[in-house]
Scaffold this motif. Structure first.
Motif, PDB file in Angstrom:
ATOM      1  N   ARG A  40       0.793  -1.197   0.000  1.00 41.80           N
ATOM      2  CA  ARG A  40       0.000   0.000   0.000  1.00 41.80           C
ATOM      3  C   ARG A  40       0.812   1.226   0.000  1.00 41.80           C
ATOM      4  NH1 ARG A  40      -4.146   1.415   3.200  1.00 41.80           N
ATOM      5  NH2 ARG A  40      -5.341   1.762   1.444  1.00 41.80           N
ATOM      6  N   GLY A  41       2.033   1.069   0.134  1.00 44.68           N
ATOM      7  CA  GLY A  41       2.787   2.253   0.243  1.00 44.68           C
ATOM      8  C   GLY A  41       3.054   2.431   1.675  1.00 44.68           C
ATOM      9  N   ALA A  42       2.470   1.628   2.512  1.00 46.21           N
ATOM     10  CA  ALA A  42       2.710   1.758   3.932  1.00 46.21           C
ATOM     11  C   ALA A  42       4.158   1.543   4.130  1.00 46.21           C
ATOM     12  CB  ALA A  42       1.952   0.696   4.677  1.00 46.21           C
ATOM     13  N   HIS A  43       4.770   0.946   3.242  1.00 43.78           N
ATOM     14  CA  HIS A  43       6.174   0.634   3.163  1.00 43.78           C
ATOM     15  C   HIS A  43       6.948   0.576   4.421  1.00 43.78           C
ATOM     16  CE1 HIS A  43       4.588   2.178  -0.285  1.00 43.78           C
ATOM     17  NE2 HIS A  43       5.519   1.688  -0.974  1.00 43.78           N
ATOM     18  N   THR A  44       7.454  -0.570   4.601  1.00 50.91           N
ATOM     19  CA  THR A  44       8.356  -0.759   5.702  1.00 50.91           C
ATOM     20  C   THR A  44       9.704  -0.979   5.149  1.00 50.91           C
ATOM     21  OG1 THR A  44       6.593  -1.835   6.684  1.00 50.91           O
ATOM     22  CG2 THR A  44       8.563  -1.960   7.808  1.00 50.91           C
ATOM     23  N   VAL A  45       9.937  -1.998   4.410  1.00 54.77           N
ATOM     24  CA  VAL A  45      11.247  -2.070   3.821  1.00 54.77           C
ATOM     25  C   VAL A  45      11.172  -2.593   2.456  1.00 54.77           C
ATOM     26  CG1 VAL A  45      13.311  -3.322   3.735  1.00 54.77           C
ATOM     27  CG2 VAL A  45      12.477  -2.554   5.870  1.00 54.77           C
ATOM     28  N   ALA A  46      10.951  -3.804   2.404  1.00 54.74           N
ATOM     29  CA  ALA A  46      10.944  -4.423   1.155  1.00 54.74           C
ATOM     30  C   ALA A  46       9.741  -4.105   0.417  1.00 54.74           C
ATOM     31  CB  ALA A  46      10.969  -5.875   1.363  1.00 54.74           C
ATOM     32  N   GLY A 226      16.440  -5.670   7.923  1.00 50.67           N
ATOM     33  CA  GLY A 226      17.503  -5.261   7.020  1.00 50.67           C
ATOM     34  C   GLY A 226      18.820  -5.039   7.724  1.00 50.67           C
ATOM     35  N   PRO A 227      19.921  -5.528   7.154  1.00 50.02           N
ATOM     36  CA  PRO A 227      21.239  -5.234   7.713  1.00 50.02           C
ATOM     37  C   PRO A 227      21.625  -3.776   7.472  1.00 50.02           C
ATOM     38  CG  PRO A 227      21.458  -6.446   5.662  1.00 50.02           C
ATOM     39  CD  PRO A 227      19.989  -6.424   5.989  1.00 50.02           C
ATOM     40  N   ARG A 228      22.545  -3.282   8.263  1.00 50.13           N
ATOM     41  CA  ARG A 228      22.927  -1.871   8.174  1.00 50.13           C
ATOM     42  C   ARG A 228      23.569  -1.514   6.841  1.00 50.13           C
ATOM     43  NH1 ARG A 228      27.241  -4.371  10.812  1.00 50.13           N
ATOM     44  NH2 ARG A 228      29.338  -3.456  10.612  1.00 50.13           N
ATOM     45  N   THR A 229      24.060  -2.535   6.143  1.00 45.49           N
ATOM     46  CA  THR A 229      24.755  -2.293   4.873  1.00 45.49           C
ATOM     47  C   THR A 229      23.828  -1.808   3.763  1.00 45.49           C
ATOM     48  OG1 THR A 229      24.471  -4.654   4.410  1.00 45.49           O
ATOM     49  CG2 THR A 229      26.573  -3.955   5.329  1.00 45.49           C
ATOM     50  N   LEU A 230      22.518  -1.996   3.910  1.00 49.49           N
ATOM     51  CA  LEU A 230      21.612  -1.691   2.796  1.00 49.49           C
ATOM     52  C   LEU A 230      21.322  -0.213   2.611  1.00 49.49           C
ATOM     53  CD1 LEU A 230      19.128  -4.683   2.866  1.00 49.49           C
ATOM     54  CD2 LEU A 230      20.916  -4.168   1.218  1.00 49.49           C
ATOM     55  N   GLY A 231      21.971   0.632   3.417  1.00 44.78           N
ATOM     56  CA  GLY A 231      21.834   2.068   3.216  1.00 44.78           C
ATOM     57  C   GLY A 231      23.133   2.717   2.779  1.00 44.78           C
ATOM     58  N   PHE A 412      14.462   3.047  -1.780  1.00 46.29           N
ATOM     59  CA  PHE A 412      15.152   3.815  -0.758  1.00 46.29           C
ATOM     60  C   PHE A 412      16.165   2.966   0.005  1.00 46.29           C
ATOM     61  CE2 PHE A 412      11.052   5.688  -1.692  1.00 46.29           C
ATOM     62  CZ  PHE A 412      11.420   6.988  -2.004  1.00 46.29           C
ATOM     63  N   THR A 413      16.686   1.958  -0.685  1.00 46.72           N
ATOM     64  CA  THR A 413      17.733   1.092  -0.150  1.00 46.72           C
ATOM     65  C   THR A 413      18.773   0.882  -1.255  1.00 46.72           C
ATOM     66  OG1 THR A 413      16.873  -1.033  -0.968  1.00 46.72           O
ATOM     67  CG2 THR A 413      15.900  -0.169   1.066  1.00 46.72           C
ATOM     68  N   ASP A 414      19.802   0.120  -0.947  1.00 46.80           N
ATOM     69  CA  ASP A 414      20.832  -0.168  -1.957  1.00 46.80           C
ATOM     70  C   ASP A 414      20.319  -1.066  -3.078  1.00 46.80           C
ATOM     71  OD1 ASP A 414      22.650   1.381  -0.658  1.00 46.80           O
ATOM     72  OD2 ASP A 414      23.827  -0.266   0.181  1.00 46.80           O
ATOM     73  N   LEU A 415      19.125  -1.609  -2.929  1.00 45.80           N
ATOM     74  CA  LEU A 415      18.562  -2.362  -4.054  1.00 45.80           C
ATOM     75  C   LEU A 415      18.376  -1.454  -5.260  1.00 45.80           C
ATOM     76  CD1 LEU A 415      15.838  -4.724  -2.539  1.00 45.80           C
ATOM     77  CD2 LEU A 415      18.233  -5.179  -3.043  1.00 45.80           C
ATOM     78  N   GLN A 416      18.164  -0.152  -5.010  1.00 49.21           N
ATOM     79  CA  GLN A 416      17.931   0.769  -6.125  1.00 49.21           C
ATOM     80  C   GLN A 416      19.100   0.774  -7.116  1.00 49.21           C
ATOM     81  OE1 GLN A 416      15.147   3.635  -7.059  1.00 49.21           O
ATOM     82  NE2 GLN A 416      16.159   2.274  -8.498  1.00 49.21           N
ATOM     83  N   PRO A 417      20.333   0.943  -6.693  1.00 47.08           N
ATOM     84  CA  PRO A 417      21.423   0.884  -7.668  1.00 47.08           C
ATOM     85  C   PRO A 417      21.866  -0.528  -8.044  1.00 47.08           C
ATOM     86  CG  PRO A 417      22.297   1.456  -5.512  1.00 47.08           C
ATOM     87  CD  PRO A 417      20.799   1.448  -5.381  1.00 47.08           C
ATOM     88  N   LEU A 418      21.656  -1.512  -7.160  1.00 46.47           N
ATOM     89  CA  LEU A 418      22.208  -2.843  -7.413  1.00 46.47           C
ATOM     90  C   LEU A 418      21.329  -3.733  -8.287  1.00 46.47           C
ATOM     91  CD1 LEU A 418      23.690  -3.720  -3.891  1.00 46.47           C
ATOM     92  CD2 LEU A 418      24.859  -2.744  -5.886  1.00 46.47           C
ATOM     93  N   ALA A 432      10.840  -4.075 -11.353  1.00 46.37           N
ATOM     94  CA  ALA A 432       9.885  -3.014 -11.019  1.00 46.37           C
ATOM     95  C   ALA A 432       9.190  -3.270  -9.689  1.00 46.37           C
ATOM     96  CB  ALA A 432       8.846  -2.880 -12.130  1.00 46.37           C
ATOM     97  N   ASP A 433       9.012  -4.529  -9.341  1.00 48.24           N
ATOM     98  CA  ASP A 433       8.358  -4.845  -8.080  1.00 48.24           C
ATOM     99  C   ASP A 433       9.194  -4.401  -6.892  1.00 48.24           C
ATOM    100  OD1 ASP A 433       6.296  -5.984  -9.472  1.00 48.24           O
ATOM    101  OD2 ASP A 433       7.071  -8.021  -9.306  1.00 48.24           O
ATOM    102  N   TYR A 434      10.497  -4.414  -7.060  1.00 47.81           N
ATOM    103  CA  TYR A 434      11.375  -4.073  -5.960  1.00 47.81           C
ATOM    104  C   TYR A 434      11.738  -2.592  -5.928  1.00 47.81           C
ATOM    105  CZ  TYR A 434      12.046  -9.104  -5.525  1.00 47.81           C
ATOM    106  OH  TYR A 434      11.837 -10.438  -5.362  1.00 47.81           O
ATOM    107  N   VAL A 435      12.086  -2.043  -7.072  1.00 51.12           N
ATOM    108  CA  VAL A 435      12.576  -0.658  -7.097  1.00 51.12           C
ATOM    109  C   VAL A 435      11.809   0.220  -8.072  1.00 51.12           C
ATOM    110  CG1 VAL A 435      14.877  -1.262  -6.271  1.00 51.12           C
ATOM    111  CG2 VAL A 435      14.403  -1.310  -8.734  1.00 51.12           C
TER     112      VAL A 435
END
Length: 481
Positions: A40-46, A226-231, A412-418, A432-435
């Protein structure tokens, strides 16, 4: 295999952490949250991963698994559930994750593992980093009852002078665990990507750059699971602009945490039955544990600023450079909610940023009185997310909300560039589902610009016009009244 996804933060983690029918991927709650948040956009992480984002998530994800008709039905059902518990970013979806072997295996068989890279930071300074283990003996571990103390891993990121080896994006043990447990729920088979080979742009243990002057502090917390590395992409950029950024792993909740001595601690398995009530309690428990973690870390940063050792060898010049009188909080998904609560509860925190997270706990209805920035994926709105509406109405300080057209929760995580780099070679990865559909380079650039300008304004008193209206450099970003 059908799974029940929940809070995007909870969705992914589910799949990776255990045999539960809920996707628990330590992959970091990205997936976890994905289902829920994304939905919903409530977005938590994934929010993106498992849920497949927003209203489209339920409909599309379920639709792909069971057909268009089933997708519509699942979408409506998910919407009803989300409406009841959206404030917790808890959306329960019945979906089938993309096959973790279909496209990924083909890519892995075609040759050597895929190499991925993070975008270089854009500030004027090189970056240094150091990882540290902290032990809080003043409290038992809130997630592991048998443990009489709380143990955390943190990393310091800062403007650096001098060389040294480049830090890995993930420690070897963590990268191996991510590859084995967290990547498959993303549709990436084990061994398909050379996760352990990815490097940051930060030099391990490099001296602090004295030309950067006194460094304001920003505390960073990722999404649930999420691990701290994902930001890292955003964190490195802030450090290159002259900030000390402290990233925090929340042990037993983060998918994987690598400690010194080649010791890996994985997330606790999620309950076998994840009802909305169970998820709500789980998120509340995680939020409370995280809040205590962040306050403890801030205590350590304050001690460090006064010249006291806190848990390991520090880079040369750190004691004299750190300015604990100017502190910001930054978090994605559940981490964004905790950043808000920390800002409300702790007078040491001057300003905070929430990266697409729904609010959990008292702050959802009480809001904040200090400067606050909220970044949103395209489908995440105050109308669709009750906790956003109540938080916004109650907040009385300087506040801005920015919506990123085409962005999803994982943007809004490192998934965006990776992920786009991986999807270019593994076309069956549901990118598209992820980023979302936003251009990854433009998405990262806009996030860096707005987050950097916000902290410059409120921690350094540096004026900016970026929040006064549309900016032609970032047409995907709109200011929400």
């Amino acid at each position: 295999m059908s799974v029940v996804t929940k809070n995007p933060d909870l969705a992914m983690r589910a799949q990776a952490t255990g045999p539960s029918t809920v996707s628990k991927s330590p992959a970091f709650a990205i997936t976890k949250a994905a289902g829920t948040v994304a939905s919903r956009g409530a977005h938590t992480v994934a929010g993106t991963v498992v849920g497949r984002v927003g209203g489209r998530v339920a409909g599309k994800a379920a639709g792909k698994a069971a057909g268009k008709a089933a997708g519509k039905a699942a979408g409506k059902a998910a919407g009803r559930v989300a409406g009841r518990v959206a404030g917790l970013a808890v959306l329960v979806l019945a979906v089938s994750l993309p096959s973790s072997s279909a496209g990924a295996d083909a890519g892995a068989d075609a040759g050597s593992p895929i190499g991925v890279s993070l975008p270089a930071p854009g500030g004027p300074y090189p970056v240094g980093t150091v990882a540290m283990r902290l032990v809080d003996r003043s409290r038992p571990d809130p997630l592991m009852a048998a443990k009489p103390y709380r143990e955390l891993m943190i990393s310091l990121w800062y403007p650096a002078a001098g060389g040294g080896p480049l830090a890995p994006h993930m420690e070897p043990l963590a990268a191996a665990d991510w590859d084995r447990h967290s990547a498959p729920p993303l549709g990436i088979a084990k061994g398909a990507v050379a996760w352990a080979a990815t490097r940051t742009h930060a030099r391990v243990g490099a001296p602090v750059e004295p030309r950067a002057g006194r460094l304001p502090v920003v505390l960073f917390s990722s999404g649930d699971g999420g691990p701290r590395t994902l930001g890292t992409a955003l964190v490195e950029d802030l450090a290159s602009r002259g900030y000390l950024v402290v990233t925090v792993d929340h042990t037993y909740e983060a998918d994987q945490v690598a400690f010194p001595g080649r010791r890996l601690v994985r997330a606790l398995p999620l309950p076998a039955k994840l009802t909305p009530k169970v998820i709500a309690k789980l998120l509340a428990d995680h939020a409370r544990a995280r809040l205590a973690d962040m306050r403890y870390v801030l205590d350590q940063v304050t001690a460090l600023a006064h010249g006291r050792p806190i848990g390991g060898e520090l880079p040369k010049g750190m004691h004299s450079a750190l300015d604990a009188s100017r502190v910001g909080a930054l978090g994605q998904s559940l981490g964004g909610s905790v950043a808000a609560q920390l800002t409300r509860d702790d007078a040491r925190v001057d300003a905070a940023v929430n990266l697409d997270g729904s609010y959990v706990g008292p702050v959802s209805t009480r809001g904040v009185t200090r400067p606050f920035l909220q970044l949103a994926a395209e489908t995440h709105t105050r109308d669709s997310e009750p906790s956003w509406k109540s938080f916004w109405r109650a907040s009385t300080g300087w506040k801005r909300e920015l919506r990123f057209k085409g962005a999803a929760h994982g943007s809004f995580t490192d998934l965006q560039p990776l992920l786009p780099q991986i999807a270019a070679k593994l076309p069956k990865v549901p990118l598209a589902d992820y980023v979302g559909t936003i251009d990854p380079g433009r998405s990262v650039a806009a996030q860096r610009a707005y987050v950097g300008a916000f902290f410059d304004l409120h921690l350094r008193g540096k004026p900016t016009r970026l929040f006064e209206g549309p900016d032609t450099r970032f047409p995907e970003v709109s200011l929400i009244p």
